[in-house]
Design an enzyme around this catalytic site. Structure first.
Site, PDB file in Angstrom:
ATOM      1  N   SER A 143       0.839  -1.194   0.000  1.00  0.00           N
ATOM      2  CA  SER A 143       0.000   0.000   0.000  1.00  0.00           C
ATOM      3  C   SER A 143       0.872   1.241   0.000  1.00  0.00           C
ATOM      4  CB  SER A 143      -0.885  -0.021   1.255  1.00  0.00           C
ATOM      5  OG  SER A 143      -1.313   1.271   1.588  1.00  0.00           O
ATOM      6  N   TYR A 169      -0.934  -0.630  10.495  1.00  0.00           N
ATOM      7  CA  TYR A 169      -1.166  -1.048   9.099  1.00  0.00           C
ATOM      8  C   TYR A 169      -0.020  -0.628   8.183  1.00  0.00           C
ATOM      9  CZ  TYR A 169      -3.434  -1.395   4.533  1.00  0.00           C
ATOM     10  OH  TYR A 169      -3.711  -1.684   3.214  1.00  0.00           O
TER      11      TYR A 169
HETATM   12  N1  LIG Z   1      -8.689  -1.099  -0.859  1.00  0.00           N
HETATM   13  C1  LIG Z   1      -7.658  -0.290  -0.989  1.00  0.00           C
HETATM   14  O1  LIG Z   1      -7.798   0.892  -1.302  1.00  0.00           O
HETATM   15  C2  LIG Z   1      -6.265  -0.821  -0.785  1.00  0.00           C
HETATM   16  C3  LIG Z   1      -5.191   0.057  -0.996  1.00  0.00           C
HETATM   17  C4  LIG Z   1      -3.897  -0.414  -0.831  1.00  0.00           C
HETATM   18  C5  LIG Z   1      -3.677  -1.733  -0.471  1.00  0.00           C
HETATM   19  N2  LIG Z   1      -4.732  -2.558  -0.252  1.00  0.00           N
HETATM   20  C6  LIG Z   1      -4.427  -3.952   0.122  1.00  0.00           C
HETATM   21  O2  LIG Z   1      -5.122  -4.808  -0.757  1.00  0.00           O
HETATM   22  C7  LIG Z   1      -5.432  -6.037  -0.119  1.00  0.00           C
HETATM   23  C8  LIG Z   1      -6.911  -6.329  -0.260  1.00  0.00           C
HETATM   24  O3  LIG Z   1      -7.618  -5.249   0.314  1.00  0.00           O
HETATM   25  P1  LIG Z   1      -9.166  -4.994  -0.005  1.00  0.00           P
HETATM   26  O4  LIG Z   1      -9.369  -3.537   0.002  1.00  0.00           O
HETATM   27  O5  LIG Z   1      -9.596  -5.787  -1.159  1.00  0.00           O
HETATM   28  O6  LIG Z   1      -9.812  -5.574   1.346  1.00  0.00           O
HETATM   29  P2  LIG Z   1     -11.214  -6.265   1.608  1.00  0.00           P
HETATM   30  O7  LIG Z   1     -12.212  -5.855   0.615  1.00  0.00           O
HETATM   31  O8  LIG Z   1     -11.512  -6.042   3.062  1.00  0.00           O
HETATM   32  O9  LIG Z   1     -10.886  -7.825   1.382  1.00  0.00           O
HETATM   33  C9  LIG Z   1      -9.915  -8.414   2.174  1.00  0.00           C
HETATM   34  C10 LIG Z   1      -9.810  -9.876   1.807  1.00  0.00           C
HETATM   35  O10 LIG Z   1      -8.798 -10.425   2.661  1.00  0.00           O
HETATM   36  C11 LIG Z   1      -9.408 -11.478   3.413  1.00  0.00           C
HETATM   37  N3  LIG Z   1      -8.852 -11.585   4.750  1.00  0.00           N
HETATM   38  C12 LIG Z   1      -8.852 -10.668   5.751  1.00  0.00           C
HETATM   39  N4  LIG Z   1      -8.263 -11.173   6.840  1.00  0.00           N
HETATM   40  C13 LIG Z   1      -7.879 -12.443   6.511  1.00  0.00           C
HETATM   41  C14 LIG Z   1      -7.235 -13.484   7.201  1.00  0.00           C
HETATM   42  N5  LIG Z   1      -6.894 -13.359   8.483  1.00  0.00           N
HETATM   43  N6  LIG Z   1      -6.995 -14.647   6.560  1.00  0.00           N
HETATM   44  C15 LIG Z   1      -7.364 -14.811   5.269  1.00  0.00           C
HETATM   45  N7  LIG Z   1      -8.008 -13.865   4.562  1.00  0.00           N
HETATM   46  C16 LIG Z   1      -8.258 -12.702   5.182  1.00  0.00           C
HETATM   47  C17 LIG Z   1     -10.886 -11.147   3.479  1.00  0.00           C
HETATM   48  O11 LIG Z   1     -11.600 -12.347   3.763  1.00  0.00           O
HETATM   49  P3  LIG Z   1     -13.100 -12.330   4.372  1.00  0.00           P
HETATM   50  O12 LIG Z   1     -13.985 -12.144   3.197  1.00  0.00           O
HETATM   51  O13 LIG Z   1     -13.253 -13.675   5.001  1.00  0.00           O
HETATM   52  O14 LIG Z   1     -13.190 -11.204   5.345  1.00  0.00           O
HETATM   53  C18 LIG Z   1     -11.093 -10.635   2.070  1.00  0.00           C
HETATM   54  O15 LIG Z   1     -11.196 -11.684   1.159  1.00  0.00           O
HETATM   55  C19 LIG Z   1      -4.974  -5.888   1.331  1.00  0.00           C
HETATM   56  O16 LIG Z   1      -3.707  -6.501   1.494  1.00  0.00           O
HETATM   57  C20 LIG Z   1      -4.877  -4.369   1.503  1.00  0.00           C
HETATM   58  O17 LIG Z   1      -3.904  -4.033   2.487  1.00  0.00           O
HETATM   59  C21 LIG Z   1      -6.019  -2.129  -0.394  1.00  0.00           C
END
Ligand SMILES: NC(=O)c1ccc[n+]([C@@H]2O[C@H](COP(=O)([O-])OP(=O)(O)OC[C@H]3O[C@@H](n4cnc5c(N)ncnc54)[C@H](OP(=O)(O)O)[C@@H]3O)[C@@H](O)[C@H]2O)c1
Length: 314
Positions: A143, A169
């Protein structure tokens, strides 16, 4: 990672929602065999059905067992099951991640969010080494917030629990970058490459350990360090200059100015992409990660301590 994915086996962790889900859909549409590494298998089956309804010929596999990166035993069970299946894994996408305070610790005292976002994916990758053959790729989702983080002390990083989510984070995401560069260094000779990816903005107890503050020499990396960013987060407004924890008046001014730029761009990033149907703010390119992330000495120390905590060889 510019290579066709047709026929390749791709494991995406956290594929039940958000970026992982969209990545699964896209790669399945491109002909990859997509393995959904999810902690909730019912949700994963829903994703499987959704993708098959969009692409009837898609190869989407659930499991083989639940994968919860917050639980070291779950990570081991998952890796064991996949290794036992003798499948060759071409691409591992360490996407699963969360952002919350650290209300709990592992049995070894590791802060919950550090385990979930960093140590779990670290252990998973290393345990899957038998399945990752030459030519394999490891993608670690990080990120833009890693740019605000500074890991000065590994003991504090792993074991301090009572910090706010906004402190922890970014540290876990910086650790993902260090891990990527160290992995590239260590596994390049096996033909396995690693890259860190910032997806842009997407909507929908202290326990001892080595202190690494002070004047220890910092070595640069001599192997490639590949960090990709997407959309407006590729802008020099984000990637140029040194940020990190604020020290002194100028440090605070610099950091707050960077944070204001980052916030503004993050408010524009996904709406631009969304409103333009993906024509704007969608390109992904290689950029520099934060200045501190190129500290090869720290990356090596982080790898070694992670190995110890994950009960893996150095
Ligand atoms: N969204 C953004 O703007 C953004 C920006 C920069 C980086 N990121 C990174 O992108 C990645 C995905 O983020 P997202 O925004 O798509 O998040 P999200 O919509 O909350 O989805 C997170 C995913 O990770 C899974 N997860 C969470 N905790 C877990 C665990 N303990 N074991 C296995 N799976 C787990 C969740 O599973 P469940 O469905 O079971 O909860 C879900 O499938 C993350 O690494 C985040 O740091 C996101």
């Amino acid at each position: 990672m510019e290579q066709p994915v047709r026929g390749k086996l791709v494991l995406i962790t956290g594929a039940s929602a958000g970026i992982g889900l969209e990545t699964a859909k896209q790669l399945a549409a491109e002909g990859a065999t997509v393995l959904l590494g999810c902690r909730n298998l019912d949700k994963a089956k829903g994703v499987q059905q959704e993708i098959r309804s969009l692409h009837p010929d898609a190869n989407v596999i659930v499991g083989p067992v639940p994968l919860n990166t917050a639980r070291p035993d779950s990570v081991r069970e998952y890796a064991q099951a996949l290794n036992d299946s003798k499948q060759v894994l071409h691409i591992l996408v360490n996407n699963a991640g969360a952002n919350y305070k650290n209300p709990w610790k592992t049995a070894d005292g590791v802060a919950g969010l550090v385990q979930t976002n960093y140590l779990g994916p670290y252990a998973l990758t290393r345990l899957l080494e038998p399945a990752l053959q030459p030519g394999a790729r490891v993608i670690n989702v990080t990120s833009v917030t890693h740019r605000m983080a500074h890991i000065g002390d590994l003991g504090k990083f792993f074991f301090t629990r009572n910090k706010g989510a906004t402190d922890v984070y970014p540290l876990t995401k910086l650790a993902n970058v260090y891990f990527t560069y160290e992995l590239e260094k260590r596994w390049q000779s096996k033909g396995i490459r690693a890259a860190a990816v910032d997806p842009g903005c997407a909507m929908p107890q202290w326990k001892g350990g080595p202190s690494i503050n002070g004047s220890r020499p910092k070595q640069p990396f001599t192997t490639p360090c590949r960090y990709y960013a997407r959309g407006l987060f590729t802008s020099p407004l984000i990637t140029w200059g040194r940020v990190g924890p604020a020290r002194g008046i100028w440090g605070h001014i610099r950091t707050y100015a960077w944070a204001a730029r980052a916030l503004t761009l993050s408010l524009l990033d996904w709406p631009l992409r969304y409103a333009s149907g993906g024509r704007l703010a969608s390109s992904t390119c290689l950029v520099r990660s934060s200045t501190q992330s190129y500290d090869a000495t720290l990356a090596q120390e982080l790898w070694d301590m992670s190995a110890e905590l994950a009960k893996l060889p150095q």
